[in-house]
Design a protein around this motif. Structure first.
Motif, PDB file in Angstrom:
ATOM      1  N   GLN A  25      -1.107   0.566   6.300  1.00  0.00           N
ATOM      2  CA  GLN A  25      -1.921   0.973   7.448  1.00  0.00           C
ATOM      3  C   GLN A  25      -1.834   2.483   7.704  1.00  0.00           C
ATOM      4  N   GLY A  26      -1.234   3.169   6.742  1.00  0.00           N
ATOM      5  CA  GLY A  26      -1.115   4.614   6.876  1.00  0.00           C
ATOM      6  C   GLY A  26       0.006   5.058   7.789  1.00  0.00           C
ATOM      7  N   ARG A  27       0.893   4.130   8.160  1.00  0.00           N
ATOM      8  CA  ARG A  27       1.953   4.455   9.116  1.00  0.00           C
ATOM      9  C   ARG A  27       3.188   4.995   8.417  1.00  0.00           C
ATOM     10  N   GLY A  70       0.781  -1.218   0.000  1.00  0.00           N
ATOM     11  CA  GLY A  70       0.000   0.000   0.000  1.00  0.00           C
ATOM     12  C   GLY A  70       0.814   1.270   0.000  1.00  0.00           C
ATOM     13  N   LYS A 118      -0.571  11.197  11.080  1.00  0.00           N
ATOM     14  CA  LYS A 118      -1.468  10.168  11.617  1.00  0.00           C
ATOM     15  C   LYS A 118      -1.649   9.001  10.649  1.00  0.00           C
ATOM     16  N   ASP A 119      -1.934   7.843  11.243  1.00  0.00           N
ATOM     17  CA  ASP A 119      -2.202   6.646  10.435  1.00  0.00           C
ATOM     18  C   ASP A 119      -3.699   6.487  10.213  1.00  0.00           C
ATOM     19  N   ALA A 120      -4.098   5.310   9.748  1.00  0.00           N
ATOM     20  CA  ALA A 120      -5.495   5.067   9.397  1.00  0.00           C
ATOM     21  C   ALA A 120      -6.429   5.084  10.599  1.00  0.00           C
ATOM     22  N   VAL A 121      -5.902   4.933  11.813  1.00  0.00           N
ATOM     23  CA  VAL A 121      -6.748   4.965  13.016  1.00  0.00           C
ATOM     24  C   VAL A 121      -6.469   6.202  13.865  1.00  0.00           C
ATOM     25  N   SER A 122      -5.903   7.221  13.224  1.00  0.00           N
ATOM     26  CA  SER A 122      -5.683   8.534  13.852  1.00  0.00           C
ATOM     27  C   SER A 122      -4.657   8.542  14.980  1.00  0.00           C
ATOM     28  N   ARG A 136      -8.570   8.942  17.904  1.00  0.00           N
ATOM     29  CA  ARG A 136      -9.854   8.588  17.299  1.00  0.00           C
ATOM     30  C   ARG A 136     -11.028   8.722  18.261  1.00  0.00           C
ATOM     31  N   ARG A 184       3.836   6.433   3.587  1.00  0.00           N
ATOM     32  CA  ARG A 184       2.948   5.582   4.389  1.00  0.00           C
ATOM     33  C   ARG A 184       2.963   4.141   3.902  1.00  0.00           C
TER      34      ARG A 184
END
Length: 207
Positions: free
Chosen positions: A44-46, A5, A74-78, A109, A41
């Motif tokens: 997982q957006g990290r 990703g 921030k990642d996918a879970v803020s 989140r 990223r």
């Protein structure tokens, strides 16, 4: 660990994540020296810094932060490196984020600052660092709870949470901010049988 990703990120950016995952500091230094983008990223957006923070890899985090990695990304879970370090009590990384531009008003989140989960989880030194940095002690999250309410409602009333309540009192937290049902921290402490916490709050003027 499979990294997917990355979108338009190049192979070097993926290697940066892999170096953090392996805690390969030599490879990390070499990639930073090559001016690889520090804020790409993974799936997982990290960012690499957030990955280092999740694993409490202090030296990897230090290298990335001092090279300019975004401590507020921030990642996918803020989660951000700053928020996660505060929530988990990773104080060395937290201090690095605080001295490199941490956004004290950023929220997770649940709509809470880093101070709220730190209080809940009994991270005494973390709470001290965040209060000293100037995090709002009266901020209310989406559950309708302040850091004081979380320390009581989700805490165990033991020595660590008692110390945290004492810190919040000293920081002039509003002791009478109630939850969404109108129940105050003192009332919760009494209901939960946290007698030492209740006494401390009452002596400080809580109702």
């Amino acid at each position: 660990m499979c990294m997917t990703g990355f979108g338009s990120a190049n192979a070097q950016a993926k290697r940066l994540h892999d170096a953090v995952e392996r805690n390969d500091l030599a490879a990390l230094r070499a990639l930073i020296a090559d001016q690889v983008s520090l804020n790409e990223r993974d799936g997982q957006g990290r960012t690499p810094l957030l990955l280092a923070t999740q694993n409490n890899r202090v030296e990897a985090a230090r290298l990335l932060i001092e090279a300019g990695a975004d401590v507020n990304a921030k990642d996918a879970v803020s989660d951000s490196a700053y928020l996660l370090a505060g929530a988990r009590g990773y104080n060395e990384i937290l201090q690095l984020t605080l001295t490199h531009g941490a956004d004290l008003k950023s929220v997770n989140r649940y709509g809470g600052t880093a101070l709220i989960p730190a209080c809940e989880r009994g991270h005494v030194q973390t709470v001290r660092l965040l209060i000293a940095a100037g995090v709002d002690v009266n901020q209310i999250n989406r559950l309708g709870w302040t850091c004081l309410l979380e320390a009581v409602i989700l805490g165990d009333g033991g020595a660590r949470h008692l110390a945290i309540v004492g810190q919040l009192i000293a920081a002039k937290a509003d002791l009478n901010l109630a939850d969404a049902q109108g129940v105050t921290a003192l009332q919760h402490a009494r209901q939960k049988g946290q007698s030492a916490v209740a006494t401390l709050l009452q002596e400080a003027g809580a109702r």
